[in-house]
Design an enzyme around this catalytic site. Structure first.
Site, PDB file in Angstrom:
ATOM      1  N   ARG A  52     -33.236  40.899   9.177  1.00  0.00           N
ATOM      2  CA  ARG A  52     -32.286  40.458  10.202  1.00  0.00           C
ATOM      3  C   ARG A  52     -30.951  41.196  10.050  1.00  0.00           C
ATOM      4  O   ARG A  52     -30.310  41.563  11.038  1.00  0.00           O
ATOM      5  CB  ARG A  52     -32.090  38.935  10.118  1.00  0.00           C
ATOM      6  N   LYS A 151     -26.063  38.696  13.760  1.00  0.00           N
ATOM      7  CA  LYS A 151     -25.224  37.857  12.909  1.00  0.00           C
ATOM      8  C   LYS A 151     -24.009  38.682  12.492  1.00  0.00           C
ATOM      9  O   LYS A 151     -23.974  39.284  11.422  1.00  0.00           O
ATOM     10  CB  LYS A 151     -26.039  37.378  11.703  1.00  0.00           C
ATOM     11  N   GLU A 184     -27.284  26.508  20.495  1.00  0.00           N
ATOM     12  CA  GLU A 184     -27.449  26.167  19.073  1.00  0.00           C
ATOM     13  C   GLU A 184     -26.235  25.368  18.625  1.00  0.00           C
ATOM     14  O   GLU A 184     -25.334  25.111  19.420  1.00  0.00           O
ATOM     15  CB  GLU A 184     -27.613  27.434  18.227  1.00  0.00           C
TER      16      GLU A 184
HETATM   17  N1  PMP Z   1     -27.102  29.792  14.070  1.00  0.00           N
HETATM   18  C1  PMP Z   1     -25.972  30.296  13.547  1.00  0.00           C
HETATM   19  C2  PMP Z   1     -24.851  30.641  14.467  1.00  0.00           C
HETATM   20  C3  PMP Z   1     -25.852  30.478  12.152  1.00  0.00           C
HETATM   21  O1  PMP Z   1     -24.744  30.985  11.647  1.00  0.00           O
HETATM   22  C4  PMP Z   1     -26.927  30.095  11.321  1.00  0.00           C
HETATM   23  C5  PMP Z   1     -26.795  30.187   9.841  1.00  0.00           C
HETATM   24  N2  PMP Z   1     -26.898  31.476   9.358  1.00  0.00           N
HETATM   25  C6  PMP Z   1     -28.095  29.591  11.915  1.00  0.00           C
HETATM   26  C7  PMP Z   1     -28.142  29.454  13.293  1.00  0.00           C
HETATM   27  C8  PMP Z   1     -29.285  29.225  11.087  1.00  0.00           C
HETATM   28  O2  PMP Z   1     -29.948  30.382  10.650  1.00  0.00           O
HETATM   29  P1  PMP Z   1     -30.695  30.439   9.260  1.00  0.00           P
HETATM   30  O3  PMP Z   1     -31.734  29.385   9.278  1.00  0.00           O
HETATM   31  O4  PMP Z   1     -31.278  31.811   9.207  1.00  0.00           O
HETATM   32  O5  PMP Z   1     -29.671  30.209   8.215  1.00  0.00           O
END
Ligand code: PMP
Length: 288
Positions: A52, A151, A184
């Site tokens: 990622r 990200k 989200e």
């Molecule tokens: N959405 C956002 C905006 C985030 O920052 C995160 C945390 N990294 C997640 C969702 C959850 O992703 P993950 O399960 O890969 O930590």
């Protein structure tokens, strides 16, 4: 004793881990990152996080100056140097030091740093009782502005929604996209349950493709639960039977109230509790 930080190829003492004030990561939020868990000495889903990270970097035209194999080795080295068997890793790639202009291509070399530390957990009580949240008025980044799948270090969109949550004395907020569909939470992905079926907003609704989200979907399917990816509205959240969030730091956490509407009977529901337990077992059951 302070932490050992991996910075551009070397492990250095925390006090010596310094980044230029001309780094565009700092000046413009120009960079990418990952947050990763360590469970029982095992770096959880490291390959997925590395993948990622490189995809986020590609999306913003950032060339990571080392290979994914080298970076994977660097993460493991940092965890070992800090003697951690449970903790949290922050892996950051900045655009690097440049001039005061926006031009990213003037920055000669991006900086990479890795912090491995103990994790600050939400109190256990929050998992037992469930969390109250609100809907944010701050709209999730338009996918043609900053792709929510990347990200990036530019988290102001999420921070503005987080401030709304904190102003309402709750820890999290749901963000909706420009069309009004659920995207989200500020740092977590959304799941709801209605009539025994699990619904998740598609990533294209404006979510990060969460690594915890992927695993929880697989674990749910293994339990013969139906998982449907579908655009969700605020109304869907208000009338669901169960509601939970997933993320690296939060893991699986039940939501019991949103915007003053109680979810289910006001306690984390049975599917939420089952998946939280399955996730715990999956995360802790892995070999070193
Ligand atoms: N959405 C956002 C905006 C985030 O920052 C995160 C945390 N990294 C997640 C969702 C959850 O992703 P993950 O399960 O890969 O930590």
């Amino acid at each position: 004793m302070g932490l050992k930080i991996w910075l551009d190829g070397k492990l250095v003492d925390q006090e010596d881990a310094k980044i230029s004030v001309f780094d565009h990561g700092l000046l413009y939020g120009d960079g990418v990152f990952e947050g990763i868990r360590i469970y029982n000495g095992h770096v959880f889903e490291l390959d997925a996080h590395i993948r990622r990270l490189y995809e986020s970097a590609k999306a913003i035209r950032l060339a990571i100056p080392i290979s994914s194999e080298e970076l994977t080795g660097a993460v493991r080295e940092t965890v070992e140097a800090n003697g951690l068997s449970d903790g949290y890793i922050r892996l950051v790639v900045t655009r690097g030091a440049g001039t005061l202009g926006l031009n990213p291509f003037i920055c000669k070399r991006s900086s990479i740093f890795i912090i491995a530390d103990k994790i600050q957990l939400y109190p256990e009580e929050l998992y037992e009782k469930g969390m109250k949240i609100i809907s944010a008025t701050t709209v999730r980044n338009h996918p043609l502005a900053i792709p929510p799948q990347a990200k990036s270090l530019n988290y102001l969109n999420n921070i503005l929604a987080k401030i709304e949550a904190l102003d309402s004395n709750v820890p999290e907020a749901i963000m909706y996209n420009h069309e009004g569909y659920v995207a989200e939470a500020t740092g977590d992905n959304v799941f709801i349950v209605k009539d025994g079926v699990i619904f998740v907003p598609p990533v294209e609704a404006g979510a990060l493709p969460g690594i915890t989200r992927n695993i929880v979907i697989k674990l749910a399917q293994k339990e013969n639960l139906q998982v449907v990816e579908k655009n969700l509205t605020r109304f869907d959240l208000y009338v669901c039977d169960e509601f939970f969030l997933t993320g690296t730091a939060a893991e699986v956490i039940g939501i019991v109230e949103i915007d003053g509407r109680m979810i289910g009977d006001g306690r984390p529901g049975p599917i939420t509790c089952l998946l939280r337990k399955k996730f715990f077992e999956y995360a802790h059951g892995k070999e070193k």
